[in-house]
Design a protein around this motif. Structure first.
Motif, PDB file in Angstrom:
ATOM      1  N   LEU A 122       0.828  -1.198   0.000  1.00 14.19           N
ATOM      2  CA  LEU A 122       0.000   0.000   0.000  1.00 14.19           C
ATOM      3  C   LEU A 122       0.868   1.257   0.000  1.00 14.19           C
ATOM      4  CD1 LEU A 122      -2.686  -0.968   2.685  1.00 14.19           C
ATOM      5  CD2 LEU A 122      -3.044  -0.817   0.212  1.00 14.19           C
ATOM      6  N   ALA A 123       0.301   2.348  -0.484  1.00 15.14           N
ATOM      7  CA  ALA A 123       0.998   3.633  -0.428  1.00 15.14           C
ATOM      8  C   ALA A 123       1.241   4.069   1.017  1.00 15.14           C
ATOM      9  CB  ALA A 123       0.196   4.702  -1.173  1.00 15.14           C
ATOM     10  N   ASN A 163       0.018   1.697  -6.089  1.00 14.93           N
ATOM     11  CA  ASN A 163       0.546   2.426  -4.936  1.00 14.93           C
ATOM     12  C   ASN A 163       1.347   3.653  -5.369  1.00 14.93           C
ATOM     13  OD1 ASN A 163       2.728   1.043  -6.002  1.00 14.93           O
ATOM     14  ND2 ASN A 163       3.183  -0.125  -4.142  1.00 14.93           N
ATOM     15  N   ASN A 538      -1.385  -4.750   0.046  1.00 12.61           N
ATOM     16  CA  ASN A 538      -2.612  -4.334  -0.629  1.00 12.61           C
ATOM     17  C   ASN A 538      -3.508  -5.544  -0.898  1.00 12.61           C
ATOM     18  OD1 ASN A 538      -4.574  -3.277  -2.318  1.00 12.61           O
ATOM     19  ND2 ASN A 538      -3.142  -2.075  -3.540  1.00 12.61           N
ATOM     20  N   SER A 749      -4.829   2.926  -3.767  1.00 10.47           N
ATOM     21  CA  SER A 749      -4.184   3.146  -2.470  1.00 10.47           C
ATOM     22  C   SER A 749      -3.594   4.547  -2.352  1.00 10.47           C
ATOM     23  CB  SER A 749      -3.077   2.099  -2.293  1.00 10.47           C
ATOM     24  OG  SER A 749      -2.240   2.411  -1.227  1.00 10.47           O
TER      25      SER A 749
END
Length: 781
Positions: A122-123, A163, A538, A749
């Motif tokens: 994820l970001a 992301n 994610n 994300s």
């Protein structure tokens, strides 16, 4: 009995006498010509920050190490002699966490950037645009900034770019005025078809067509060298061109073996495929928000990476106004995997392996020794060649920036006191397992290298030279950590962290400038700390990480989402398409199954699981390592049935000393004491006192890590910019991000994905609205 070839046996076992190379690496002398540097002015100092990839302390003779046959690094040695060399500098165990500490001043657990970012993360595990990043901090002091080459701070644009919320504008949003580098964490794998689409994968494992001595079956001694510009030159083997295919690749071309030049490009030439270090995929961004992507079909993205990275850095610096101070961060890809031979022009004629026709060729697998040993020897030789090539390019970088000149004998004449630029060089983590110098001097531990918080994994070179360095040539023995560079750069620029960084969220960085200006200054940092963990994964991704085993490190992990990445790291893939007998077609899903499978084949197999979390803290004499590792049931009869059991915490206490020539390292079996979850056995008084102190710090860091890991979901949902309050600013930030990076109509994300489902959607907006007006502590205390 099979014997190792004399040249390679000598390379591996040669005595440490080659350390005399250090004496020949003098930076300057009284009779040397004066450099033509940029003259010092009252202007703030420029800053050149060079980051070397997978390059630990074990590689350098200037530190008294380097193994039996060290790489030639005369230009790095020149920088050390002209400035300061820090002996107890720690990085984080892997690249993204370390590089994030440079530009945020925060430990990984303060930002949730816990491991190298991959496409399935994820970001939320990347640098937030709401941080006071280093380029933003320096902008307040009038600096302009650039980031060149590899820095691996973000996700990639592969697939849906799940992301990468700001896409190719990301580095601009993080504060850099100019970016010309890679989003990827490493060069792409070597193209074993050598650009020839009519061949099978694996035909040319070096990335170029071998000559007939190297490969009598598939090699060629003449042919046509085509370039992406549609031009072509005939090329044949000679004393000056021992391998036409390699020479063509070094020039950015594709070699068509045994053929003559045609009026148009043959259809089987593939200029789109990346080829390890001989192509790049550069993303560029400018202050006005413009972006551009340059791929392998562009002439400027074909060549050798260390050379292309230097060229781009020099080009940007040449365009800068002399009245504006700048900071340029240059990330060299070397010596990250894949290991690939560099251009002959960057290697001295006397370097072992330079003219070895059997290096990186099919014949090297037929030399009468187990393939694993042969591969390791070749890896060490190629690593040396790559380090030397990179060192040559770093020297050229200084010369073309007019910070140094070449002496008549080819050595670097570097006198930083006559310049207005501070030069800082640091490794991003320890050397990768297959390249570690495990022989004397040094005798580092390849099983505890990059990816681990042990000394081989986090002890890295740190060199600082510049006009404010008093008594250059010194070595600083005090502990420093990678986030401290954030504060050092701020001090050099004259930035005041107290006014620029929010007081309710102070950085972890400690000051460093006094070490430069005041010889003999006492220790500033009392404890050194390093850590790595598990990024937020994610759940929306279609790619699922599966097990990969690094034999040389005896470790299994589930980080990579595909076989190519595992292969690139010299690993054995146990996921889908592994090709291993007895492994299901869709692969294993976790390391417990892999260990059961391997133990069914060999009951004494030692492969273990990479811990979910690894931390280490040291006072310089004692070191505490804390591991949190999954355990599994074992089913050798049917490995697919092995299942997760529980996580086990372990404390390991060591004595360490980065002495010369052979340091006392935290090797396997050398711990003073081990305890699970903590050490309870009686210790000698000094060791007990040290453990109590280190354990207290470790407990605090664990608490910080837990708090930040749950910040979005438990402690302060809705506060995406981490300012301690959920307010209209958060709503405005969500509104912006919810309209970016759409996939099937929904933003992917971002830092406002509070429920970590891979989407920035109405659910996250509702979380903000529900918590509107809430104030939160930014730390657990």
């Amino acid at each position: 009995m099979n014997k190792l070839p004399r040249s390679k046996l000598s390379f591996l076992l040669a005595a440490g006498a080659s350390a005399v190379l250090l004496a020949a690496c003098s930076s300057s002398n009284d009779s040397a010509p004066e450099p033509d540097p940029v003259p010092p002015t009252t202007q703030k100092s420029n800053i050149l920050f060079v980051v070397i990839d997978d390059f630990g302390l074990d590689q350098l003779t200037s530190y008294g190490y380097g193994g039996a046959v060290p790489p030639k690094t005369p230009n790095l040695t020149a920088i050390a002699k002209a400035g300061l060399q820090f002996r107890q500098a720690w990085s984080m165990p892997t690249c993204t966490p370390t590089r994030a500490t440079f530009f945020t001043g925060r430990y990984p657990s303060s930002t949730n950037i816990l491991n190298a970012v991959v496409s399935t993360d994820l970001a939320n595990s990347e640098i937030s645009p709401y941080e006071v990043t280093l380029p933003k901090l320096l902008r307040s002091q009038g600096y302009t900034s650039a980031l060149i080459g590899k820095m691996h701070l973000t996700g990639t644009d592969l697939g849906t770019a799940a992301n990468l919320p700001y896409g190719h504008q990301t580095m601009w949003k993080l504060g850099w005025d100019y970016f010309d580098g890679y989003l990827d964490g490493a060069p792409y794998p070597i193209d074993t078809r050598a650009g020839l689409s009519n061949l099978a994968e694996g035909t040319h494992k070096c990335g170029f067509v071998s000559n007939t001595t190297m490969d009598p079956t598939n090699g060629a001694d003449s042919g046509a060298c085509y370039f992406v510009t549609n031009s072509c030159e005939p090329i044949s083997r000679s004393a000056q061109i021992p391998t036409p295919g390699r020479s063509c690749m070094e020039r950015g071309g594709i070699f068509d073996p045994g053929q003559s030049c045609q009026s148009s490009l043959p259809t089987h030439l593939d200029f789109t495929t990346q080829n390890g270090y001989y192509t790049g995929e550069f993303v560029q961004s400018w202050p006005d928000g413009r972006t551009r992507k340059v791929g392998a079909t562009d002439p400027s993205a074909r060549g050798y990476r260390s050379t292309m990275e230097t060229d781009r850095a020099v080009a940007w610096a040449a365009q800068q106004d002399q009245d504006t101070p700048w900071m340029m961060s240059v990330g060299y890809s070397a010596v990250h995997a894949p290991l690939q031979v560099p251009p002959l022009a960057l290697i001295s004629e006397t370097t072992p392996g330079r003219n070895d026709n059997l290096l990186c060729s099919p014949a090297s697998d037929l030399e009468g020794v187990p393939g694993q040993i042969t591969g390791l020897i070749d890896d060490h030789i190629i690593t040396n060649l790559m380090v030397e090539a990179m060192d040559k390019e770093i020297g050229r970088l200084l010369v073309e920036l007019k910070l140094a000149t070449w002496n008549p004998d080819g050595t670097l004449n570097y006198q930083p006191e006559k310049t207005n630029t501070v030069v800082v060089v640091m490794g991003d983590n320890g050397t990768y397992v297959n390249s570690v110098k495990f022989t004397a001097p040094g005798q580092f531990d390849p099983t505890r290298a990059k990816g681990f918080p042990y000394q081989t994994g986090v002890s890295v070179p740190l060199l600082v030279a510049g006009p404010m360095v008093e008594q250059p040539g010194r070595e600083v023995s005090h502990q420093v950590s990678s986030p401290d560079l954030y504060q050092l750069f701020a001090e050099i620029a004259g930035a005041d962290l107290a006014t620029q960084v929010p007081s309710n969220r102070p950085v972890d960085a400690q000051p460093m400038l006094a070490y430069l200006t005041t010889p003999g200054h006492g220790a500033i940092r009392t404890l050194n700390f390093t850590e790595m963990g598990t990024n937020f994964t994610n759940p929306s991704t279609t790619a699922t990480p599966q097990p990969c085993v690094l034999e040389a490190a005896n470790v299994c992990f589930t980080i990579f989402p595909n076989k190519a990445l595992c292969d690139d790291q010299s690993g054995i893939w146990y996921g889908a398409g592994s090709g291993l007998a007895g492994v299901p077609a869709d692969g294993f899903s976790q390391c417990g199954q892999v260990m059961s499978y391997r133990q069914a084949l060999d009951a004494d197999d030692q492969v273990d699981v990479l811990p979910d979390s690894q931390k280490a803290v040291s006072d310089g004499l004692y070191k505490l390592v804390r591991l949190d590792r999954k355990t599994y049931t074992t089913d050798t009869a049917n490995p697919i049935n092995a299942s997760y059991l529980e996580n086990v915490n372990t404390d390991e206490l060591y004595q360490i000393d980065m002495a010369v020539p052979n340091p006392k390292l935290d090797r396997s079996g050398s711990a003073i004491a081990v305890g699970s979850p903590v050490i309870t056995a009686p210790l000698p008084a000094d060791a007990q006192q040290a453990y109590d102190k280190l354990k207290a710090e470790m407990d605090t860091r664990d608490q910080v890590a837990r708090y930040n890991y749950l910040y979005d979901t438990v402690h302060c949902p809705g506060d995406g910019n981490r300012d301690g309050v959920v307010d209209q600013t958060d709503l405005a930030n969500w509104t912006e991000l919810s309209q970016l990076n759409l996939y099937e109509g929904v933003a992917q994300s971002s830092w406002y994905d509070f429920n970590h489902d891979g989407k920035t959607d109405a659910t996250d907006r509702a979380i903000i609205e529900k918590n509107m007006g809430k104030t939160c502590s930014l730390s657990p205390t």
